[in-house]
Design an enzyme around this catalytic site. Structure first.
Site, short mmCIF file in Angstrom:
data_model
loop_
_atom_site.label_atom_id
_atom_site.label_comp_id
_atom_site.label_asym_id
_atom_site.label_seq_id
_atom_site.Cartn_x
_atom_site.Cartn_y
_atom_site.Cartn_z
N ILE A 11 80.79 36.80 74.55
CA ILE A 11 79.35 36.63 74.43
C ILE A 11 78.97 35.16 74.25
CG2 ILE A 11 79.23 36.94 71.91
CD1 ILE A 11 76.64 38.56 72.40
N ASN A 24 76.16 38.91 58.80
CA ASN A 24 76.11 39.56 57.48
C ASN A 24 74.82 39.16 56.78
OD1 ASN A 24 76.56 36.98 56.17
ND2 ASN A 24 78.72 37.22 56.70
N ASP A 34 80.35 37.33 64.67
CA ASP A 34 79.71 36.34 63.82
C ASP A 34 80.54 35.05 63.76
OD1 ASP A 34 77.95 35.21 62.04
OD2 ASP A 34 78.51 36.46 60.33
N GLY A 120 82.03 46.83 65.16
CA GLY A 120 83.30 46.17 64.86
C GLY A 120 83.78 46.51 63.46
N TYR A 122 82.22 46.78 60.82
CA TYR A 122 81.33 47.64 60.05
C TYR A 122 81.53 49.12 60.39
CZ TYR A 122 78.61 43.79 58.02
OH TYR A 122 78.20 42.69 57.30
#
Length: 319
Positions: A11, A24, A34, A120, A122
């Site tokens: 990405i 987060n 992230d 992912g 989470y």
């Protein structure tokens, strides 16, 4: 609704107005997408996060920062729900996509790239995460013209393609009906199941290039047949056909691929039969099957594999 493209890759390499970061709550960087976005974009992103959102963001909310060294103009950070921590309210996940697009509208973005939020570390179930992503983007009221859903994992990419292609067969059938209404009544189709039973297939041809005198369909010129298989996902006639594609769009794609099709050559019996077929298709929300290994074709075409709902075979080709 925005046009969705599915991409397999990184990405951080997307050349779009906005790259969405699955962040987060603290907006201070982390793992997965992230961490990759912060590493690729450099320290300017983190500094902007601290300056603009010193208290972070709530779950389901979104905000924007500079994109740093990324090829995008901005990063929109959204805080996905942590499924593994008990944040299982689907509305929170839907809000991530809705709020991200709202923020994109605020900054004037036209093109946006999303990861699969919360899928992912989470732990949101992949199938459900894919459904929420597509349904939320399709339902959004936004000026964003194009959304790219990016999957680093190949299995997730294939699931995305399958989701996007769910309505492609019905859109193709709608497109043929639209062409009949425009006066291209000799345009016919032949739908069937692959020998494995895994894929639905359809062949579109003009009556003038087709022969059924032997009791089955033969094409006089195989190069004048337009084909589609659900194995191709949402790709049809060189384009993506999904929920955002109108029947008029599909009709135009067919004509562009079959420029030899003649207009105003009547085949009213077939066009009327096809209109009745489409009524059944919409009532059953299922595709038609002209033949397969499991039923007697003398019953006609079945609408929905194994449904037991049949329509008589189409009128014979004009001689």
């Amino acid at each position: 609704m925005p046009k969705i493209t599915v991409f397999h890759g990184d990405i951080t390499q997307q050349r779009v107005d906005v790259i969405v970061n699955a962040a987060n709550r603290a907006l201070r960087g982390g793992g997965g997408v992230d961490g990759a976005i912060h590493r690729a974009g450099g320290p300017a992103i983190l500094q902007d996060c601290m300056d603009r959102y010193p208290r972070g963001l709530s779950v389901g909310d979104a905000g924007w920062t500079t994109a740093g060294r990324l090829p995008a103009k901005w990063v929109v950070h959204t805080v996905g729900p942590n499924y593994l921590a008990g944040q299982i309210d689907q509305q929170l996940l839907e809000s991530c996509y809705r709020r991200s697009l709202e923020v994109a509208d605020e900054i004037g973005a036209q093109t946006v790239a999303f990861p699969l939020v919360s899928a992912g570390i989470y732990g949101w179930p992949i199938g459900d995460a894919v459904d929420v992503a597509f349904e939320s983007i399709w339902a959004a009221r936004t000026a964003v013209a194009s959304v790219t859903l990016v999957a680093f994992d190949h299995e997730i990419y294939e699931r995305m393609r399958a989701k996007q292609g769910e309505v492609t067969p019905l859109r193709i059938l709608d497109g043929v009906e639209q062409l009949h209404e425009r006066g291209y009544e000799q345009l016919r189709l032949l739908p069937y199941m692959s020998p494995s039973g895994m894929h639905w297939r359809v062949e579109i041809a003009e009556a003038a290039t087709t022969d059924d005198s032997a009791g089955y369909v033969v094409y006089r010129n195989e190069n004048m047949v337009l084909r589609y298989s659900t194995g191709s996902g949402p790709e049809f006639a060189g384009a993506i056909v999904d929920r955002s594609t109108t029947p008029d769009d599909v009709a135009d794609l067919i004509l562009a691929s079959m420029p030899w099709v003649q207009e105003h050559v009547p085949d009213r019996a077939y066009a009327d039969w096809y209109a009745r077929l489409m009524q059944l298709i919409r009532a059953q929300d299922a595709v038609p099957i002209a033949f397969a290994d499991y039923y007697d074709t003398r019953q006609g075409w079945e609408v929905g594999w194994g449904s037991g709902v049949f329509i008589e075979a189409p009128p014979p080709l004009p001689r």
